[in-house]
Design an enzyme around this catalytic site. Structure first.
Site, PDB file in Angstrom:
ATOM      1  N   TYR A  92       0.844  -1.194   0.000  1.00 42.49           N
ATOM      2  CA  TYR A  92       0.000   0.000   0.000  1.00 42.49           C
ATOM      3  C   TYR A  92       0.880   1.245   0.000  1.00 42.49           C
ATOM      4  CZ  TYR A  92      -4.165  -2.841   0.971  1.00 42.49           C
ATOM      5  OH  TYR A  92      -5.197  -3.750   0.891  1.00 42.49           O
ATOM      6  N   GLU A  93       0.327   2.335  -0.476  1.00 39.18           N
ATOM      7  CA  GLU A  93       1.058   3.582  -0.706  1.00 39.18           C
ATOM      8  C   GLU A  93       1.747   4.123   0.547  1.00 39.18           C
ATOM      9  OE1 GLU A  93      -0.121   8.052  -2.295  1.00 39.18           O
ATOM     10  OE2 GLU A  93      -1.352   6.325  -2.863  1.00 39.18           O
ATOM     11  N   SER A  94       1.162   3.875   1.709  1.00 40.09           N
ATOM     12  CA  SER A  94       1.703   4.431   2.955  1.00 40.09           C
ATOM     13  C   SER A  94       2.929   3.695   3.467  1.00 40.09           C
ATOM     14  CB  SER A  94       0.619   4.428   4.034  1.00 40.09           C
ATOM     15  OG  SER A  94       0.047   3.132   4.155  1.00 40.09           O
TER      16      SER A  94
END
Length: 259
Positions: free
Chosen positions: A49-51
């Site tokens: 995921y992007e985070s």
């Protein structure tokens, strides 16, 4: 077991995710499909995921990329810059799994505005990491419900490039990834035609007619010569999906199926 069109869409999308693939996941429908794949046909898929979470294994669907469930269940968490520079731009992402507000016949995506950019009818959530994912992932899968408002002849704004203007447009733009290889909807599955890279219908979900697909598409949609029928969801797939939705609803105070 009976099932909804949304369940058919999620199951069909989950099946497209190869076991062992490294997948950069968008929030919402992509996350639901990717986690269903992890719980069924692709237990060794690596969800990023992007985070920063790598190898996330959430027991409930995340509300956002900042949901603690992702970090707590991941194999490791790295800075967002490393996710993009080392993993994505470094060519280590097999599949980018994206949603969209609008998509066109070449798999270009709009998540920015509906209407004129300077005076929009609707301001959408925006780009996030989708432009980079669409540009650099080895392949891209797109999932969204099909309607004339979503499947448009011309995007109001190009947020993320798919196959550009078709043909060799993507290569001329210098984008390294293969681009979108599938659009999965609640009615059918579309894939890019060789050469033109225009998306055509290759599989129709059970009970859906060609007329329904034509009416739900804002361009003159074409059908492949050998159109298949999508296999109906199995009991195992439906049970896994419904259990995931029920856990998510209980955790977030929603009605099952909303997440």
């Amino acid at each position: 077991m009976s099932y909804s069109t949304s369940e058919m869409m999620t199951v069909a999308a989950a099946r497209r995710l190869r076991n062992g693939a490294v997948c950069f996941v968008g929030i919402g429908l992509p996350s639901k499909a990717a986690n269903l794949a992890r719980l069924t046909s692709s237990p060794d898929v690596v969800l990023i995921y992007e985070s920063g979470p790598i190898g996330a294994k959430p027991s409930v669907l995340p509300l956002s990329i900042g949901d603690g469930e992702l970090a707590e269940t991941a194999d490791t968490v790295v800075p967002t810059g490393e996710i993009f520079r080392y993993w994505l731009q470094g060519g280590r992402i097999d599949v980018g799994f994206l949603g969209a507000a609008q998509v066109d016949r070449f798999g270009n995506i709009n998540t920015t505005v509906v209407g004129d950019y300077h005076a929009p009818k609707t301001r959408l959530p925006g780009a996030g990491g989708a432009p980079e994912i669409a540009g650099s992932a080895k392949q891209v899968l797109i999932i969204l419900k099909q309607s004339p408002r979503a499947f448009v002849d011309k995007l109001d704004f190009i947020t993320s490039v798919g196959h550009g203007e078709g043909g060799d447009s993507r290569q001329r733009l210098g984008l390294p990834g293969e681009g979108p290889v599938g659009i999965i909807t609640d009615l059918c599955i579309m894939e890019p035609e060789a050469g033109s890279h225009e998306f055509v219908v290759t599989s129709i979900h059970p009970g859906v007619t060609r007329e329904q697909i034509i009416k739900a598409t804002g361009w003159a949609i074409r059908f492949a010569e050998d159109v298949q029928q999508t296999a109906a969801p199995s009991e195992v797939e439906l049970s896994a999906l419904r259990d995931l939705e029920a856990r998510t609803a209980a955790a977030h105070g929603q009605t099952a199926g909303e997440a």
